[in-house]
Enzyme design. Sequence first.
Site, PDB file in Angstrom:
ATOM      1  CB  SER A 123      -0.815  -0.001   1.195  1.00 35.15           C
ATOM      2  OG  SER A 123      -1.592   1.202   1.417  1.00 35.15           O
ATOM      3  CD  GLU A 125      -2.240   5.259   4.643  1.00 33.79           C
ATOM      4  OE1 GLU A 125      -1.952   5.542   5.717  1.00 33.79           O
ATOM      5  OE2 GLU A 125      -2.625   6.424   3.865  1.00 33.79           O
ATOM      6  CE1 TYR A 147      -4.033  -1.541   5.525  1.00 33.51           C
ATOM      7  CE2 TYR A 147      -2.846   0.370   5.048  1.00 33.51           C
ATOM      8  CZ  TYR A 147      -3.646  -0.983   4.621  1.00 33.51           C
ATOM      9  OH  TYR A 147      -3.636  -1.313   3.607  1.00 33.51           O
TER      10      TYR A 147
HETATM   11  P1  NAP Z   1     -11.517  -4.942   2.013  1.00 35.93           P
HETATM   12  O1  NAP Z   1     -12.633  -4.589   1.134  1.00 35.93           O
HETATM   13  O2  NAP Z   1     -11.401  -4.090   3.393  1.00 35.93           O
HETATM   14  O3  NAP Z   1     -11.291  -6.458   1.940  1.00 35.93           O
HETATM   15  C1  NAP Z   1     -10.449  -7.440   2.957  1.00 35.93           C
HETATM   16  C2  NAP Z   1     -10.672  -8.488   2.906  1.00 35.93           C
HETATM   17  O4  NAP Z   1      -9.653  -9.534   3.624  1.00 35.93           O
HETATM   18  C3  NAP Z   1     -12.278  -9.085   3.406  1.00 35.93           C
HETATM   19  O5  NAP Z   1     -12.613 -10.172   2.213  1.00 35.93           O
HETATM   20  C4  NAP Z   1     -12.184  -9.544   4.656  1.00 35.93           C
HETATM   21  O6  NAP Z   1     -13.219 -10.611   4.917  1.00 35.93           O
HETATM   22  C5  NAP Z   1     -10.720 -10.226   4.493  1.00 35.93           C
HETATM   23  N1  NAP Z   1     -10.362 -10.568   5.821  1.00 35.93           N
HETATM   24  C6  NAP Z   1      -9.816  -9.714   6.817  1.00 35.93           C
HETATM   25  N2  NAP Z   1      -9.455 -10.240   7.888  1.00 35.93           N
HETATM   26  C7  NAP Z   1      -9.180 -11.502   7.553  1.00 35.93           C
HETATM   27  C8  NAP Z   1      -8.990 -12.624   8.088  1.00 35.93           C
HETATM   28  N3  NAP Z   1      -8.481 -12.639   9.429  1.00 35.93           N
HETATM   29  N4  NAP Z   1      -8.908 -13.859   7.589  1.00 35.93           N
HETATM   30  C9  NAP Z   1      -9.394 -13.825   6.522  1.00 35.93           C
HETATM   31  N5  NAP Z   1      -9.964 -12.874   5.572  1.00 35.93           N
HETATM   32  C10 NAP Z   1      -9.930 -11.778   6.016  1.00 35.93           C
HETATM   33  O7  NAP Z   1      -9.953  -4.447   1.121  1.00 35.93           O
HETATM   34  P2  NAP Z   1      -9.724  -4.138  -0.272  1.00 35.93           P
HETATM   35  O8  NAP Z   1      -9.995  -2.614  -0.419  1.00 35.93           O
HETATM   36  O9  NAP Z   1     -10.392  -4.817  -1.293  1.00 35.93           O
HETATM   37  O10 NAP Z   1      -8.077  -4.029  -0.210  1.00 35.93           O
HETATM   38  C11 NAP Z   1      -7.611  -5.574  -0.477  1.00 35.93           C
HETATM   39  C12 NAP Z   1      -6.146  -5.344  -0.042  1.00 35.93           C
HETATM   40  O11 NAP Z   1      -5.436  -4.333  -0.624  1.00 35.93           O
HETATM   41  C13 NAP Z   1      -6.099  -5.376   1.463  1.00 35.93           C
HETATM   42  O12 NAP Z   1      -4.609  -5.937   1.869  1.00 35.93           O
HETATM   43  C14 NAP Z   1      -5.673  -3.855   1.466  1.00 35.93           C
HETATM   44  O13 NAP Z   1      -5.020  -3.421   2.864  1.00 35.93           O
HETATM   45  C15 NAP Z   1      -4.843  -3.466   0.460  1.00 35.93           C
HETATM   46  N6  NAP Z   1      -4.823  -2.345  -0.288  1.00 35.93           N
HETATM   47  C16 NAP Z   1      -5.960  -1.699  -0.636  1.00 35.93           C
HETATM   48  C17 NAP Z   1      -6.065  -0.344  -1.143  1.00 35.93           C
HETATM   49  C18 NAP Z   1      -7.250   0.257  -1.697  1.00 35.93           C
HETATM   50  O14 NAP Z   1      -7.184   1.584  -1.982  1.00 35.93           O
HETATM   51  N7  NAP Z   1      -8.403  -0.408  -1.402  1.00 35.93           N
HETATM   52  C19 NAP Z   1      -4.650   0.135  -1.420  1.00 35.93           C
HETATM   53  C20 NAP Z   1      -3.640  -0.354  -1.221  1.00 35.93           C
HETATM   54  C21 NAP Z   1      -3.648  -1.661  -0.455  1.00 35.93           C
HETATM   55  P3  NAP Z   1     -14.644  -9.923   5.388  1.00 35.93           P
HETATM   56  O15 NAP Z   1     -15.423  -9.834   4.144  1.00 35.93           O
HETATM   57  O16 NAP Z   1     -14.970 -11.384   6.271  1.00 35.93           O
HETATM   58  O17 NAP Z   1     -14.330  -8.905   6.092  1.00 35.93           O
HETATM   59  O1  F7E Z   2      -9.130   7.970   3.877  1.00 37.08           O
HETATM   60  C1  F7E Z   2      -9.549  11.468   4.957  1.00 37.08           C
HETATM   61  C2  F7E Z   2      -8.697  10.698   6.040  1.00 37.08           C
HETATM   62  O2  F7E Z   2     -10.033   6.134   4.998  1.00 37.08           O
HETATM   63  C3  F7E Z   2      -8.767   9.048   2.921  1.00 37.08           C
HETATM   64  C4  F7E Z   2      -7.330   1.990   2.827  1.00 37.08           C
HETATM   65  O3  F7E Z   2      -7.693   1.382   1.357  1.00 37.08           O
HETATM   66  O4  F7E Z   2      -6.102   3.460   1.027  1.00 37.08           O
HETATM   67  C5  F7E Z   2      -6.972   3.561   1.964  1.00 37.08           C
HETATM   68  O5  F7E Z   2      -6.645   4.225   3.351  1.00 37.08           O
HETATM   69  C6  F7E Z   2      -8.480  10.246   3.523  1.00 37.08           C
HETATM   70  C7  F7E Z   2      -7.429  10.321   4.678  1.00 37.08           C
HETATM   71  O6  F7E Z   2      -8.484   5.885   3.188  1.00 37.08           O
HETATM   72  C8  F7E Z   2     -12.865  11.193   6.845  1.00 37.08           C
HETATM   73  O7  F7E Z   2      -8.015  11.336   7.125  1.00 37.08           O
HETATM   74  C9  F7E Z   2     -11.259  12.885   6.090  1.00 37.08           C
HETATM   75  O8  F7E Z   2      -6.614  11.260   4.955  1.00 37.08           O
HETATM   76  O9  F7E Z   2     -10.666   6.572   2.613  1.00 37.08           O
HETATM   77  P1  F7E Z   2      -9.762   6.541   3.598  1.00 37.08           P
HETATM   78  P2  F7E Z   2      -6.805   5.664   3.432  1.00 37.08           P
HETATM   79  O10 F7E Z   2      -6.695   6.005   4.891  1.00 37.08           O
HETATM   80  O11 F7E Z   2      -6.149   6.568   2.697  1.00 37.08           O
HETATM   81  C10 F7E Z   2      -4.694   3.107   1.461  1.00 37.08           C
HETATM   82  C11 F7E Z   2      -3.801   3.098   0.033  1.00 37.08           C
HETATM   83  C12 F7E Z   2      -4.931   1.842   1.772  1.00 37.08           C
HETATM   84  O12 F7E Z   2      -3.957   0.757   1.861  1.00 37.08           O
HETATM   85  C13 F7E Z   2      -5.996   1.119   2.946  1.00 37.08           C
HETATM   86  O13 F7E Z   2      -6.287   0.148   3.017  1.00 37.08           O
HETATM   87  O14 F7E Z   2      -9.758  10.829   3.782  1.00 37.08           O
HETATM   88  N1  F7E Z   2     -10.762  11.699   5.756  1.00 37.08           N
HETATM   89  N2  F7E Z   2     -12.357  12.559   6.605  1.00 37.08           N
HETATM   90  C14 F7E Z   2     -11.504  10.639   6.242  1.00 37.08           C
HETATM   91  N3  F7E Z   2     -11.496   9.243   6.182  1.00 37.08           N
HETATM   92  C15 F7E Z   2     -12.645   8.511   6.315  1.00 37.08           C
HETATM   93  N4  F7E Z   2     -12.578   7.251   6.258  1.00 37.08           N
HETATM   94  N5  F7E Z   2     -13.560   9.152   6.992  1.00 37.08           N
HETATM   95  C16 F7E Z   2     -13.952  10.718   7.273  1.00 37.08           C
HETATM   96  O15 F7E Z   2     -14.763  10.752   7.750  1.00 37.08           O
END
Ligand code: NAP
Ligand code: F7E
Length: 328
Positions: A123, A125, A147
């Site tokens: 990520s 992050e 995270y």
């Molecule tokens: P998500 O919607 O939160 O999905 C997470 C998945 O992990 C869900 O299927 C969840 O199952 C499963 N999971 C969580 N804890 C588990 C456990 N203990 N055992 C088995 N399964 C478990 O995340 P996403 O947005 O699709 O992201 C996929 C991956 O990419 C994650 O690793 C995330 O950190 C990473 N990532 C995401 C982004 C983004 O912007 N979306 C960016 C960079 C990296 P349940 O349905 O049961 O909760």
């Molecule tokens: O926040 C700001 C918050 O929770 C984005 C995950 O998929 O991307 C995701 O992480 C921004 C942050 O995503 C609210 O402070 C303001 O600056 O949508 P988010 P994230 O933290 O960037 C990365 C790449 C991952 O890997 C992660 O799994 O938005 N913000 N106000 C808020 N965010 C939330 N959630 N809620 C608010 O009310």
Amino acid sequence: MKKALITGITGQDGSYLAELLLEKGYKVYGLRRRTSTPNFENVEQIKNEIEWISGDLADLASLIEAVRLAQPDEVYHLAAQSFVADSWPQPLATGQMTAMGVTNMLEAVRIMKPDARFYQASSSEMFGKVAEIPQKETTPFYPRSPYGVAKVYGHWITVNYRESFNMFACSGILFNHESPRRGLDFVTRKVTDAVARIKLGLQKELRMGNLDALRDWGFAGDYVKAMWLMLQQDEPDDYIIATGETHSVRELLEIAFTRVGLHYEDYVIIDPRYVRPAEVDLLLGDCSKAKAKLGWKLEVGFAELIGRMVDADLERVQRQLKSMPTVV
Ligand code: NAP
Ligand code: F7E
């Protein structure tokens, strides 16, 4: 027929990836943990085409068994505690799932199917307090949340298994990517869901945190194609996947409210509960390596993505309203 095992298949990315692999003719195995109520919402349309395996990241035996049953050619490790804000109140669970879960999965593959190709969901992050703009594969990490710290561990253990055991292990450093399947806690979906509910008279205000944060937001459907491409190369490597554009949370609000003819200033209230203990102020990715080596390209831009998400939430909330019994 190629076989793929996806962890995190019920999440946003897992569901798009499963659809992509099924289209390509793969047999898809999905690892799913037990939940008290069904959570098939993202995969309802393909539920019967998936070979389901019960397992949990905290339970190595279940992961070994999953790899033994699937005998996959490719493993996409997407499961994690993925919500940054919850990683402060739950730092240990986040470390266990998002960091140690990667080692558990790598061990399961190393023991049962060491020639399987492995994708780790890293990520942006990890860049946190960014050392340079834009961020590249060579930019040093400075995570700002439990995270982010856990993802840095997951990234390096993946690189280490590649170098130690000669495994075909890739780390995709993906910047934020969104869709109508995004969890409701994440900022894009929280906003588009609220816009729909406000427009339809079900919600009066929207409580938010830091509106000045800048993110590089893309469409999840485009990003899962990059995951697949990484595992089709001759050599394993790590790649940044991003749009190369950054937008503020404020711009997100403007676009989403304007889509339904409203002004965000009339509804948004800043609530300290949503301000994070430490913020990642700016993310902007340079994905030139992925473009050049993988031939990856972006199809959906930021404004179109947010527009599609608002439209999808409007439709969904309208459907829910229609199915509600009328009170006489
Ligand atoms: P998500 O919607 O939160 O999905 C997470 C998945 O992990 C869900 O299927 C969840 O199952 C499963 N999971 C969580 N804890 C588990 C456990 N203990 N055992 C088995 N399964 C478990 O995340 P996403 O947005 O699709 O992201 C996929 C991956 O990419 C994650 O690793 C995330 O950190 C990473 N990532 C995401 C982004 C983004 O912007 N979306 C960016 C960079 C990296 P349940 O349905 O049961 O909760
Ligand atoms: O926040 C700001 C918050 O929770 C984005 C995950 O998929 O991307 C995701 O992480 C921004 C942050 O995503 C609210 O402070 C303001 O600056 O949508 P988010 P994230 O933290 O960037 C990365 C790449 C991952 O890997 C992660 O799994 O938005 N913000 N106000 C808020 N965010 C939330 N959630 N809620 C608010 O009310």
